[in-house]
Design a protein around this motif. Sequence first.
Motif, mmCIF file in Angstrom:
data_model
loop_
_atom_site.group_PDB
_atom_site.id
_atom_site.type_symbol
_atom_site.label_atom_id
_atom_site.label_comp_id
_atom_site.label_asym_id
_atom_site.label_seq_id
_atom_site.Cartn_x
_atom_site.Cartn_y
_atom_site.Cartn_z
ATOM 1 N N SER A 164 31.194 -13.425 -9.005
ATOM 2 C CA SER A 164 29.866 -13.875 -8.577
ATOM 3 C C SER A 164 29.110 -14.568 -9.710
ATOM 4 C CB SER A 164 29.049 -12.687 -8.051
ATOM 5 O OG SER A 164 28.878 -11.698 -9.057
ATOM 6 N N GLY A 165 29.376 -14.135 -10.949
ATOM 7 C CA GLY A 165 28.722 -14.760 -12.091
ATOM 8 C C GLY A 165 29.211 -16.168 -12.347
ATOM 9 N N THR A 166 30.389 -16.499 -11.837
ATOM 10 C CA THR A 166 30.904 -17.870 -11.949
ATOM 11 C C THR A 166 30.316 -18.744 -10.840
ATOM 12 O OG1 THR A 166 32.975 -17.073 -12.916
ATOM 13 C CG2 THR A 166 32.994 -19.285 -11.968
ATOM 14 N N VAL A 167 30.229 -18.191 -9.632
ATOM 15 C CA VAL A 167 29.655 -18.935 -8.516
ATOM 16 C C VAL A 167 28.174 -19.219 -8.757
ATOM 17 C CG1 VAL A 167 29.110 -18.856 -6.048
ATOM 18 C CG2 VAL A 167 31.320 -18.018 -6.862
ATOM 19 N N MET A 168 27.446 -18.197 -9.198
ATOM 20 C CA MET A 168 26.011 -18.360 -9.448
ATOM 21 C C MET A 168 25.664 -17.612 -10.732
ATOM 22 S SD MET A 168 22.792 -17.447 -6.968
ATOM 23 C CE MET A 168 21.120 -17.840 -7.471
ATOM 24 N N PRO A 169 25.688 -18.306 -11.877
ATOM 25 C CA PRO A 169 25.447 -17.640 -13.159
ATOM 26 C C PRO A 169 24.051 -17.024 -13.250
ATOM 27 C CG PRO A 169 26.399 -19.825 -13.476
ATOM 28 C CD PRO A 169 26.015 -19.722 -12.028
ATOM 29 N N LYS A 170 23.906 -16.101 -14.155
ATOM 30 C CA LYS A 170 22.632 -15.437 -14.389
ATOM 31 C C LYS A 170 21.547 -16.450 -14.740
ATOM 32 C CE LYS A 170 20.569 -11.849 -17.356
ATOM 33 N NZ LYS A 170 20.831 -10.881 -18.439
ATOM 34 N N ASN A 171 20.381 -16.277 -14.124
ATOM 35 C CA ASN A 171 19.207 -17.133 -14.388
ATOM 36 C C ASN A 171 19.483 -18.608 -14.131
ATOM 37 O OD1 ASN A 171 17.721 -14.857 -15.241
ATOM 38 N ND2 ASN A 171 18.496 -15.070 -17.334
ATOM 39 N N SER A 172 20.270 -18.884 -13.081
ATOM 40 C CA SER A 172 20.626 -20.273 -12.801
ATOM 41 C C SER A 172 20.833 -20.480 -11.309
ATOM 42 C CB SER A 172 21.903 -20.656 -13.554
ATOM 43 O OG SER A 172 22.372 -21.925 -13.156
ATOM 44 N N TRP A 173 20.539 -21.689 -10.840
ATOM 45 C CA TRP A 173 20.883 -22.109 -9.484
ATOM 46 C C TRP A 173 22.007 -23.135 -9.526
ATOM 47 C CZ3 TRP A 173 19.584 -20.628 -4.577
ATOM 48 C CH2 TRP A 173 18.578 -19.664 -4.468
ATOM 49 N N ASN A 174 22.758 -23.144 -10.604
ATOM 50 C CA ASN A 174 23.876 -24.069 -10.741
ATOM 51 C C ASN A 174 25.079 -23.495 -9.981
ATOM 52 O OD1 ASN A 174 25.507 -26.181 -11.541
ATOM 53 N ND2 ASN A 174 25.944 -25.293 -13.558
ATOM 54 N N ILE A 175 25.127 -23.765 -8.698
ATOM 55 C CA ILE A 175 26.105 -23.156 -7.806
ATOM 56 C C ILE A 175 27.471 -23.835 -7.963
ATOM 57 C CG2 ILE A 175 26.634 -22.530 -5.429
ATOM 58 C CD1 ILE A 175 24.066 -21.272 -6.489
ATOM 59 N N LYS A 176 28.505 -23.013 -8.092
ATOM 60 C CA LYS A 176 29.871 -23.514 -8.188
ATOM 61 C C LYS A 176 30.731 -22.723 -7.208
ATOM 62 C CE LYS A 176 33.745 -24.044 -11.414
ATOM 63 N NZ LYS A 176 34.232 -23.760 -12.808
ATOM 64 N N PRO A 177 31.149 -23.326 -6.101
ATOM 65 C CA PRO A 177 31.933 -22.594 -5.092
ATOM 66 C C PRO A 177 33.189 -21.955 -5.682
ATOM 67 C CG PRO A 177 31.257 -24.735 -4.251
ATOM 68 C CD PRO A 177 30.917 -24.734 -5.716
ATOM 69 N N GLY A 178 33.533 -20.777 -5.169
ATOM 70 C CA GLY A 178 34.720 -20.095 -5.652
ATOM 71 C C GLY A 178 34.836 -18.706 -5.052
ATOM 72 N N PRO A 179 35.893 -17.995 -5.391
ATOM 73 C CA PRO A 179 36.100 -16.654 -4.826
ATOM 74 C C PRO A 179 35.221 -15.598 -5.503
ATOM 75 C CG PRO A 179 37.860 -17.185 -6.355
ATOM 76 C CD PRO A 179 37.019 -18.415 -6.260
ATOM 77 N N VAL A 180 34.790 -14.636 -4.721
ATOM 78 C CA VAL A 180 34.110 -13.451 -5.242
ATOM 79 C C VAL A 180 34.901 -12.238 -4.755
ATOM 80 C CG1 VAL A 180 32.017 -12.051 -5.235
ATOM 81 C CG2 VAL A 180 31.842 -14.557 -5.266
ATOM 82 N N TYR A 181 35.408 -11.463 -5.690
ATOM 83 C CA TYR A 181 36.228 -10.300 -5.360
ATOM 84 C C TYR A 181 35.388 -9.021 -5.446
ATOM 85 C CZ TYR A 181 40.059 -13.572 -6.200
ATOM 86 O OH TYR A 181 40.902 -14.655 -6.155
ATOM 87 N N VAL A 182 35.605 -8.151 -4.493
ATOM 88 C CA VAL A 182 34.964 -6.831 -4.517
ATOM 89 C C VAL A 182 36.049 -5.786 -4.291
ATOM 90 C CG1 VAL A 182 33.266 -5.295 -3.483
ATOM 91 C CG2 VAL A 182 32.787 -7.742 -3.620
ATOM 92 N N LYS A 183 36.124 -4.827 -5.184
ATOM 93 C CA LYS A 183 37.079 -3.716 -5.025
ATOM 94 C C LYS A 183 36.285 -2.423 -4.939
ATOM 95 C CE LYS A 183 41.289 -1.631 -6.926
ATOM 96 N NZ LYS A 183 42.071 -1.805 -5.685
ATOM 97 N N ILE A 184 36.484 -1.704 -3.863
ATOM 98 C CA ILE A 184 35.787 -0.437 -3.622
ATOM 99 C C ILE A 184 36.744 0.704 -3.946
ATOM 100 C CG2 ILE A 184 34.570 0.968 -1.918
ATOM 101 C CD1 ILE A 184 34.072 -1.679 -0.351
ATOM 102 N N GLY A 185 36.384 1.509 -4.926
ATOM 103 C CA GLY A 185 37.266 2.582 -5.368
ATOM 104 C C GLY A 185 37.160 3.832 -4.507
ATOM 105 N N LYS A 186 38.016 4.781 -4.808
ATOM 106 C CA LYS A 186 38.002 6.058 -4.093
ATOM 107 C C LYS A 186 36.773 6.882 -4.499
ATOM 108 C CE LYS A 186 43.027 6.349 -3.621
ATOM 109 N NZ LYS A 186 44.245 7.135 -3.917
ATOM 110 N N PRO A 187 36.246 7.687 -3.584
ATOM 111 C CA PRO A 187 35.085 8.519 -3.915
ATOM 112 C C PRO A 187 35.386 9.466 -5.071
ATOM 113 C CG PRO A 187 35.517 8.518 -1.547
ATOM 114 C CD PRO A 187 36.692 7.860 -2.193
ATOM 115 N N ILE A 188 34.414 9.649 -5.919
ATOM 116 C CA ILE A 188 34.519 10.593 -7.037
ATOM 117 C C ILE A 188 33.625 11.787 -6.725
ATOM 118 C CG2 ILE A 188 34.014 10.933 -9.491
ATOM 119 C CD1 ILE A 188 34.747 8.009 -9.933
#
Length: 262
Positions: free
Chosen positions: A183-207
């Motif tokens: 997500s930081g590549t698609v939309m960097p911090k403090n910027s609207w310089n949008i660059k399309p690309g994949p955003v991965y989310v991995k949800i781990g096992k409950p602790i």
Amino acid sequence: MLRNLFCMLVTAVATALLFPVAVLAMIVTLDPGKSVWVARRLWSPILIRTGGAKLIVSGQENVDPERPTIYVANHQSSLDIPVGFVAVPVNFRYIAKHQLQYVPLIGWYLWLAGHIFINRGQRDKAIASLDEAARKVRNGKSVFVYVEGTRSDDGRILPFKKGAFALALKAGVPIVPVTIEGSGTVMPKNSWNIKPGPVYVKIGKPIDTKAFGENDREGLIKAVRDVIIAQSLELGGKGGDTNDAIAAPGVEGIGRQRRTAS
């Protein structure tokens, strides 16, 4: 430039149009959770697709909508807010910085929907907010928090703040680690310089927080953060310093160990 302007326009229009829809959903059903449904199923997908992000989620089998849970995640971008709503299919409540409640429409929505604001600059108010969050969790609500307290500048996992872990131990519910990468590549911090690309989310096992002592926040933080760092590396991210796990008091993004050394 045109893409950036288009994204800003769509975000503004979608927020303005869907805010009254969310309010109406709450009024008609007398259930603030329905407004979260609007954010998760309507508002968030619009923002993600407009920015050209392709969301790739794994581990959703670790999400149980019937189980009160605290979801904790790293934070790379403002895009993480809609990403979190879509990736975790639960009508959770965000724990957010108190400054967000003053943002027109978005802040008003968060307040009306029962999301929880934390004023970290005032200890008494922060404790009261965590107590409110604990009550919501005990009543069956799940919460979602970005535990670094700020967005990472370079994608590395920053040290974690303690509040969410104190909440988990107080409420006696499991923590589910969530790792966001890209997500930081698609939309960097403090910027609207949008660059399309994949955003991965991995949800781990409950602790299971009950495996830790009632006051062993630091042990719990390290256990959860180690999972998020490992998942970051699996997703092609930069991971983080496993030795500097806990944020220094009163600051964000700086570990206790690093501050002591300096």
